[in-house]
Design an enzyme around this catalytic site. Structure first.
Site, PDB file in Angstrom:
ATOM      1  N   ARG A  11      18.054  31.133  64.721  1.00  0.00           N
ATOM      2  CA  ARG A  11      19.276  31.817  65.172  1.00  0.00           C
ATOM      3  C   ARG A  11      19.854  31.195  66.452  1.00  0.00           C
ATOM      4  NH1 ARG A  11      20.480  37.226  63.365  1.00  0.00           N
ATOM      5  NH2 ARG A  11      19.921  37.232  61.183  1.00  0.00           N
ATOM      6  N   ARG A  28      25.074  34.967  68.937  1.00  0.00           N
ATOM      7  CA  ARG A  28      25.768  35.806  69.913  1.00  0.00           C
ATOM      8  C   ARG A  28      25.306  35.677  71.356  1.00  0.00           C
ATOM      9  NH1 ARG A  28      24.965  40.827  66.046  1.00  0.00           N
ATOM     10  NH2 ARG A  28      23.033  39.651  65.953  1.00  0.00           N
ATOM     11  N   ARG A  77      33.827  33.321  67.721  1.00  0.00           N
ATOM     12  CA  ARG A  77      33.647  34.485  66.857  1.00  0.00           C
ATOM     13  C   ARG A  77      34.680  35.585  67.122  1.00  0.00           C
ATOM     14  NH1 ARG A  77      33.001  38.667  64.722  1.00  0.00           N
ATOM     15  NH2 ARG A  77      31.091  39.728  64.090  1.00  0.00           N
ATOM     16  N   ASP A  87      24.580  32.182  56.380  1.00  0.00           N
ATOM     17  CA  ASP A  87      23.673  33.327  56.307  1.00  0.00           C
ATOM     18  C   ASP A  87      22.929  33.291  54.979  1.00  0.00           C
ATOM     19  OD1 ASP A  87      23.258  35.976  58.022  1.00  0.00           O
ATOM     20  OD2 ASP A  87      22.959  36.420  55.901  1.00  0.00           O
ATOM     21  N   TYR A 121      17.500  42.907  49.923  1.00  0.00           N
ATOM     22  CA  TYR A 121      18.882  43.259  50.314  1.00  0.00           C
ATOM     23  C   TYR A 121      19.684  43.739  49.111  1.00  0.00           C
ATOM     24  CZ  TYR A 121      18.050  41.512  54.975  1.00  0.00           C
ATOM     25  OH  TYR A 121      17.550  41.360  56.243  1.00  0.00           O
TER      26      TYR A 121
END
Ligand code: CP3
Length: 345
Positions: free
Chosen positions: A23, A27, A36, A72, A149
């Site tokens: 990652r 962010r 973003r 992703d 998921y």
């Protein structure tokens, strides 16, 4: 190009231990936030120029030894015909979960050139832009993790519906997993053909399974993907079974060149258990990045000492970097790995 990462994957001699962070494009970087802020996460994944830009940010800002494609693991599931949404503070949501035969039958195996071309285009741009820098890692989710998921409709705590299908409707479960496996195989093949120089398979939820269930219901699909990839590409393959301390011996049979280790295992002991045929990647607790510099460096030194006994070691976190990590702390980690591994080698 700095090929230290690729050499460590293959167990070749290196001058220092390569390092990147799961990652790493994300962010915690103000530079990511800036890009973003203009579009949604999914739009960013589907805009190759911008996805390439944020992929390169940690390479330029932190000096990591590999870039990982910005995308992703859930992106190919959308291409299988499902609606995928990302909700602020909740995470991914599939409004129509896959829980019966009809839903499984409706899933398509996407043609990556047609349905996932934006990913392949991002890879092609990155190979041009990274040519003088570092190798590019492509990735996908492992079938079991992706299935959780789809079946739960998003993230989960107890995996009730996933395990219910696995235990009560084994044929339905395996038909779903077969389809996800086929999709993942063609998707990873296409990534390698587009220029990805290594491939990581993320099994984020493997650790919620008992070893016997992992061996029967998760691992065989990973083994099949890796065996299939070997027929058409020789790029190194990394398998990361998160929370997999009890699954190490089984994970070793995945056929991967590199096994990812989360922070819950002692790397020295894991290396001893795994033996000389496989490289390892990991395994600093991501929150340990918040330690004072001296303590952080001491942890890095311990991980390097444990990793030095492996066939090859790629330093990394034991899972993704937390979004509230100061970038300066991440830089201390990267620099410490380079500096301390040069001294000890
Ligand atoms: O590592 C990288 O820098 C490359 C990009 C990458 C992302 N997700 C970007 C992302 C990679 C390799 C992933 C993998 C991924 N995605 C996994 C496997 C690794 C792991 O963490 O176990 C999983 C389980 C997912 C699914 C996913 N994506 C969740 C559960 C979430 C929401 C939680 C969260 O962290 O926000 C995402 C969103 C996501 N994926 C973000 C990023 C940068 C945040 C989106 C944003 O900018 O708002």
């Amino acid at each position: 190009m700095n090929d230290t990462f690729l050499k460590a994957c293959r167990g070749e001699k290196v001058d220092y231990t390569p390092v990147w962070m799961m990652r790493q494009a994300g962010r915690y970087l103000p530079e990511y936030q800036k890009v973003r802020s203009k579009l949604t996460f999914l739009e960013l994944c589907k805009t190759p120029e911008l996805a390439a830009e944020v992929t390169i940010q940690p390479v330029d800002i932190l000096g990591v030894d590999a870039a990982i494609l910005f995308s992703d693991i859930l992106i190919p599931l959308e291409a299988m015909g499902l609606t995928l949404e990302f909700h602020e503070k909740i995470g991914p949501v599939f409004p129509n979960p896959v829980r019966d035969r009809q839903a499984v039958e409706r899933l398509i195996i996407p043609d990556p050139d047609e349905h996932l071309n934006f990913v392949l285009e991002t890879i092609r741009i990155l190979r041009r832009e990274l040519a003088q820098k570092v190798p590019l890692i492509g990735f996908a989710g492992a079938p079991f993790t992706l299935a959780t998921y789809l079946i739960e409709g998003g993230s989960s705590k107890f995996f009730f519906d996933t395990k219910k299908m696995m235990f009560a409707e084994p044929e339905l479960y395996s038909s779903l997993l077969e389809k996800i496996t086929d999709c993942t195989t063609v998707y990873l093949k296409a990534q390698a053909a587009a220029g990805a120089q290594a491939l990581q398979i993320f099994d984020s939820w493997a650790g919620v399974l008992a070893p016997g269930d992992f061996a029967r219901c998760a691992l065989p699909y990973v083994q099949r993907i890796i065996a299939d990839l070997r027929k058409s590409t020789d790029v190194p393959i990394i398998y990361f079974a998160n929370n997999g301390a009890t699954l190490l011996d089984l994970s070793k049979t995945s056929g991967a060149d590199v096994l990812g280790l989360d922070w819950r295992v002692d790397i020295a002991k894991a290396v001893e258990q795994l033996g000389p045929d496989v490289s390892v990647q990991g395994n600093l607790d991501p929150i340990a990045l918040l330690l004072p510099e001296k303590d952080l460096r001491a942890r890095v030194a311990k991980i390097l000492a444990g990793g030095s006994k492996a066939r090859g070691h790629i330093c990394n976190l034991g899972h993704g970097i937390h979004q509230f990590t100061p970038p300066a702390q991440a830089k201390i980690f990267i620099d410490a790995v380079h500096e301390l591994s040069r001294k000890t080698s």
